[in-house]
Design a protein around this motif. Structure first.
Motif, mmCIF file in Angstrom:
data_model
loop_
_atom_site.group_PDB
_atom_site.id
_atom_site.type_symbol
_atom_site.label_atom_id
_atom_site.label_comp_id
_atom_site.label_asym_id
_atom_site.label_seq_id
_atom_site.Cartn_x
_atom_site.Cartn_y
_atom_site.Cartn_z
ATOM 1 N N ARG A 1 -0.034 -1.126 0.051
ATOM 2 C CA ARG A 1 -0.084 0.154 -0.221
ATOM 3 C C ARG A 1 0.946 1.333 0.143
ATOM 4 O O ARG A 1 0.329 2.643 -0.662
ATOM 5 C CB ARG A 1 -0.941 -0.347 1.157
ATOM 6 N N ASP B 1 -4.539 -3.231 -4.429
ATOM 7 C CA ASP B 1 -3.634 -2.739 -4.625
ATOM 8 C C ASP B 1 -2.833 -3.618 -5.367
ATOM 9 O O ASP B 1 -1.833 -2.749 -6.576
ATOM 10 C CB ASP B 1 -2.046 -3.082 -3.343
ATOM 11 N N LEU C 1 -6.084 -5.101 -0.156
ATOM 12 C CA LEU C 1 -4.824 -5.495 -0.974
ATOM 13 C C LEU C 1 -5.257 -5.772 -2.531
ATOM 14 O O LEU C 1 -4.008 -5.331 -3.292
ATOM 15 C CB LEU C 1 -3.782 -6.429 -0.030
#
Length: 402
Positions: free
Chosen positions: A67, A116, A113
């Motif tokens: 991140r 990401d 996530l």
């Protein structure tokens, strides 16, 4: 020399085979892709033990929280430009989407996530991507609500699944996708292990999931399922580093035959051995589980000594060792795992089996090779083809041919 591809009918592929790996862990996915013929140029992970493991095995690593990582950092470290990487691969942490537990899905902080992973692909624009995860991702809701509390009139409870969001995001990026659940045992791995696999193509190529190569029954033994004996039979008395069972659990394990579990204990012993789990629901197949030499292993978990998910040796009164764990996941014997014994088991248990990863890599490469063949034939014998050939021979950079 890098020869860039262009997304039109006047281009020809002559790509490198460079791969950027995210959420790399112990690099099971990466080793398999490498065996298929791909080149892992960098790995990435947050876990300090995984980062050290990658470095100990000679791989370039970008450690830290994804991140806080900008995609340009990955490109600068690899010397690649936007659009040049052949593939980005990764398995964002799977805990939010497990078929056990609360299944908070994308509402879990770890679920973010996934975004990401998508962010990296959006910026870097690899020709292909491979994303793997637990099969629970296919049904994990965006907002988990217990059955007893569900209200069909609540619009937030009709948001669909995490997979719906992921597919929609890749569609926005213009990637063609194919996905499904693959069982590693069907690809030469001595283990039943189902994983969700999603493959994407930037250029609308005819991607597909790898075809099974091994079967429970086959007239040729070479194509039959691999079993535990074939992986660890030679390590019975030279097993190396190994976790230990408590004396109490060891006492009960000694009563379990090869291939058995708690159900094979004497009737009067079962309530004592199982404790509070005795009256709970479910099959509880992992309690006091002893593997069979002549069958594939159950799914390798992150610890072989947890009461509900034991992974015990077929004939010895102990759990599987670190090396036996690695063998079942098909890691090379010289692969170095770092950290505590528990960290080593966790890294191995979280990995993608090498044989499954290799099959995925070969499937992607076959698509790339076929595309290159078709496009080369299209230009063969023309002035364009001669220009391409001359550019390659001269070592020049070719970006587009008109």
């Amino acid at each position: 020399m890098n020869i860039k591809s262009r997304q039109n009918d006047d281009s020809i592929y002559a790509d490198n085979r460079d791969v950027i790996s995210l959420f790399s862990g112990a690099m099971g996915l990466d080793i398999g892709l490498g065996k298929a013929g791909l080149n892992i140029v960098i790995g990435q992970d947050f876990d300090a033990s995984c980062v050290k493991t990658m470095r100990e095995n000679g791989h370039k690593v970008l450690g830290g929280d994804i991140r806080e990582i900008e995609p340009q950092q990955l490109l600068e470290l690899t010397g690649l430009n936007i659009g040049e990487p052949f593939l980005i691969c990764g398995g964002p942490p799977c805990q939010p989407f497990s078929t056990a537990g609360k299944r908070l899905g994308i509402n879990d902080p770890r679920g973010s996530l996934f975004m990401d992973f998508i962010r990296m692909i959006d910026y870097i624009r690899p020709r292909f991507f491979v994303m793997e995860n637990v099969k629970g991702i296919m049904s994990a809701p965006l907002k988990h609500v217990p059955l007893s509390e569900r209200d069909e009139s609540d619009p937030e409870q009709k948001l669909g699944t995490v997979l719906d969001v992921i597919l929609a995001e890749f569609d926005k990026l213009g990637y063609k996708t194919v996905y499904g659940v693959l069982d590693a045992v069907n690809y030469g791995v001595p283990q039943f292990r189902e994983r969700f696999v999603l493959i994407g193509s930037r250029d609308n190529e005819d991607i597909f999931l790898p075809m099974p190569t091994h079967f429970q029954m086959h007239q040729n033994k070479e194509y039959q399922w691999q079993v535990v004996r074939s992986a660890i039979g030679d390590l019975e008395f030279t097993h190396g580093e190994c976790a230990a069972l408590s004396d109490e659990r060891l006492k009960f394990l000694k009563m379990i035959p090869e291939g058995g579990n708690w159900r094979d204990l004497p009737e009067d012993i079962i309530p004592i051995a199982m404790g509070g789990a005795y009256k709970s629901g479910g099959g509880k197949v992992g309690f006091y589980r002893r593997l069979s030499y002549d069958e594939p292993s159950p799914t390798v978990v992150t610890s072989p000594v947890q009461k509900a998910t034991m992974m015990c040796h077929p004939t010895q009164n102990r759990p599987l060792s670190v090396k036996e764990y690695a063998r079942i996941q098909q890691f090379p014997d010289d692969w170095v795992f770092t950290g505590t014994t528990a960290a080593k088991y966790r890294q191995i248990g979280n990995a993608v089996p090498i044989g499954l990863a290799e099959a995925i890599g070969k499937a992607v490469l076959s698509v790339a090779d076929q595309t290159s063949l078709v496009r080369t034939k299209r230009f063969r014998g023309t002035n364009v083809h001669n220009k391409i050939r001359n550019a390659i021979e001269l070592g020049g950079n070719l970006y587009a041919v008109k």
